[in-house]
Write a protein that holds these residues in place. Structure first.
Motif, PDB file in Angstrom:
ATOM      1  N   SER A 148       1.010  -1.162   0.038  1.00 35.74           N
ATOM      2  CA  SER A 148      -0.254  -0.035   0.114  1.00 35.74           C
ATOM      3  C   SER A 148       0.840   1.200  -0.179  1.00 35.74           C
ATOM      4  CB  SER A 148      -0.879   0.039   1.056  1.00 35.74           C
ATOM      5  OG  SER A 148      -1.569   1.267   1.439  1.00 35.74           O
ATOM      6  N   PHE A 150      -0.365   3.890   1.406  1.00 36.22           N
ATOM      7  CA  PHE A 150      -1.029   4.773   2.685  1.00 36.22           C
ATOM      8  C   PHE A 150      -0.919   3.977   3.905  1.00 36.22           C
ATOM      9  CE2 PHE A 150      -3.656   6.377  -0.901  1.00 36.22           C
ATOM     10  CZ  PHE A 150      -3.014   7.511  -1.239  1.00 36.22           C
ATOM     11  N   ALA A 152      -1.948   2.624   7.616  1.00 37.76           N
ATOM     12  CA  ALA A 152      -3.396   2.435   8.208  1.00 37.76           C
ATOM     13  C   ALA A 152      -3.353   3.319   9.614  1.00 37.76           C
ATOM     14  CB  ALA A 152      -3.538   0.969   8.419  1.00 37.76           C
ATOM     15  N   TYR A 169     -10.483   0.222   6.720  1.00 34.63           N
ATOM     16  CA  TYR A 169      -9.092   0.795   6.169  1.00 34.63           C
ATOM     17  C   TYR A 169      -9.637   0.892   4.645  1.00 34.63           C
ATOM     18  CZ  TYR A 169      -4.582   0.891   4.191  1.00 34.63           C
ATOM     19  OH  TYR A 169      -3.381   1.210   3.501  1.00 34.63           O
ATOM     20  N   ASP A 172     -11.940   3.775   4.249  1.00 43.08           N
ATOM     21  CA  ASP A 172     -11.527   5.106   4.471  1.00 43.08           C
ATOM     22  C   ASP A 172     -10.153   5.399   3.420  1.00 43.08           C
ATOM     23  OD1 ASP A 172     -10.894   7.597   6.124  1.00 43.08           O
ATOM     24  OD2 ASP A 172      -9.071   6.538   6.696  1.00 43.08           O
ATOM     25  N   ALA A 173      -9.362   4.668   3.223  1.00 45.32           N
ATOM     26  CA  ALA A 173      -8.340   4.939   2.185  1.00 45.32           C
ATOM     27  C   ALA A 173      -8.514   4.869   0.717  1.00 45.32           C
ATOM     28  CB  ALA A 173      -7.101   3.966   2.655  1.00 45.32           C
ATOM     29  N   TYR A 174      -9.319   3.769   0.349  1.00 44.07           N
ATOM     30  CA  TYR A 174      -9.589   3.517  -0.700  1.00 44.07           C
ATOM     31  C   TYR A 174     -11.142   3.527  -1.338  1.00 44.07           C
ATOM     32  CZ  TYR A 174      -4.769   2.187  -0.616  1.00 44.07           C
ATOM     33  OH  TYR A 174      -3.326   2.091  -0.493  1.00 44.07           O
TER      34      TYR A 174
END
Length: 401
Positions: A148, A150, A152, A169, A172-174
């Motif tokens: 990744s 980013f 976590a 995760y 939120d991130a993807y």
């Protein structure tokens, strides 16, 4: 006769399972035969099926069923003394990994100095062993996990996720994109996660699926695993599942490597593309061990395994070569040796702190593939499916003794 390469040499046979030897293994045998005066290894294709090679990508159910038949026959041959002397890539076949079939090589690894962590990624040998018995020696290292761009959280760099943590995760991130869904159906996804934590289900030859870990896996895959087997989407490039050692991708360095989701949030696992074991009935075990030592030598590891080498300096030097090659292809100096050092430091940390060695028992996997669709399709409840799976897997485990 004149020109006979075997003349005056001890003959050993080496076999791979299901598919033909990899390029690295074939080259390894060729070089060993070239460099040794007393030993000659012959490749035995008795346990190879060209049909299985085709099925690996087109009909995975038939593939694992066929592999189970081959490993069963190989186990019979090894126990009876009729099998090959050397076995390639047998790590995933639990039926073979016992003292009836193969030699415990851990004492030879220790005597050969390969547990020196300053020179070798010795953790790979420890994690690949079971109760300190090593039946298949990893010749290279793969990192199994999620790469990744980013983090976590600042508290969990390069760690793992519980199922709940992974859902949060991904959202939120993807924005909900899950690389584990790409080109997999529900049973593929389920089996991947099952294998990564199978120690929570099988212990001391006993299967137990009536526990919180299994129910959590079933619930998670019911809600989050979808049939994207034929999807061409490979993601944004910022996060993807991989079971190889990567240096960079087109998006630059990927500084965070996480374990795939699990019940207990375990971290990244290791695996290997190439491994080698020695038959318990080997005609000359000392010479077979010499072949393993040759496989782990600096020259062999440099020429054949590079970035994936079990030797620290070999992998480090290969990372510099890889940077040079990337810059040559791109026509610029986008990557530097400092980038290589940073990435290899990450890999070293991940390897040293890996939570285990990922494996897939072909017999167990075959049963899961056959029985779990009844639940995912709504034909049976999980309470109906569990005893069927348990009974079938326990029968297999019982037959292994």
């Amino acid at each position: 006769c004149e020109g006979n390469p075997y003349q005056g040499r001890t003959l050993l046979t080496a076999a791979s399972i299901g598919q033909y030897c990899t390029y690295e293994e074939a080259e390894l045998v060729y070089r060993f035969n070239r460099d040794q005066e007393d030993i000659y290894i012959i490749i035995d294709d008795s346990y190879v099926s060209s049909e299985l090679t085709e099925q690996f990508s087109s009909d995975y159910m038939s593939y694992i069923s066929g592999i189970s038949e081959i490993t069963s026959q190989l186990a019979i041959d090894l126990i009876s003394g009729e099998g090959p002397d050397i076995i390639f890539d047998g790590y995933n076949y639990a039926e073979l990994n016992n003292t009836d079939c193969l030699i415990d090589i851990m004492p030879y690894i220790e005597d050969g100095g390969f547990m020196d962590s300053s020179t070798y990624y010795s953790n790979v040998f420890s994690l690949a062993s079971n109760n300190n018995q090593l039946f298949q020696v990893p010749l290279n290292i793969n990192i199994v996990g999620l790469y990744s761009a980013f983090t976590a959280s600042s508290e969990m760099p390069n760690a793992g996720f519980t199922f709940d943590e992974y859902e949060l995760y991904i959202d939120d991130a993807y924005n909900g994109y899950d690389p584990l869904n790409v080109r997999r159906n529900q049973v593929d996804y389920f089996t991947l996660c099952f294998n990564a934590m199978d120690d929570l289900f099988i212990n001391d030859g006993v299967i137990d699926l009536d526990n919180d870990a299994f129910y959590a896996l079933v619930d998670y895959c019911s809600r989050n695993a979808f049939d994207l087997k034929n999807s061409e989407d490979v993601g944004s490039g910022e996060m993807f599942y991989y079971d190889r050692t990567l240096f960079t991708n087109d998006y630059g360095l990927l500084n965070y490597i996480y374990g795939i989701p699990s019940y207990d949030g375990r971290g990244v696992q290791l695996s290997c593309t190439n491994s080698v074991g020695v038959s318990a009935s080997c005609s000359n075990p000392d010479m077979a061990i010499e072949f393993i030592y040759y496989s782990l030598s600096t020259s062999t590891q440099t020429d054949l395994f590079g970035l994936n080498s079990v030797i620290r300096d070999v992998a480090q030097n290969a990372s510099y070569d890889y940077v040079d090659e990337l810059n040559r292809i791109n026509g610029d100096m986008q990557y530097t040796y400092e980038n290589a050092d940073m990435q290899m430091d990450i890999f070293a940390e991940v390897i040293q702190n890996a939570s285990g060695f990922y494996s897939s028992d072909s017999d167990v996997t075959s049963i899961i593939y056959e029985e779990m669709p009844a639940y995912f399709c709504g034909d049976k409840t999980i309470e109906e499916v569990i005893p069927i799976i348990e009974d079938r897997i326990q029968t297999v485990l019982g037959e292994r003794g």
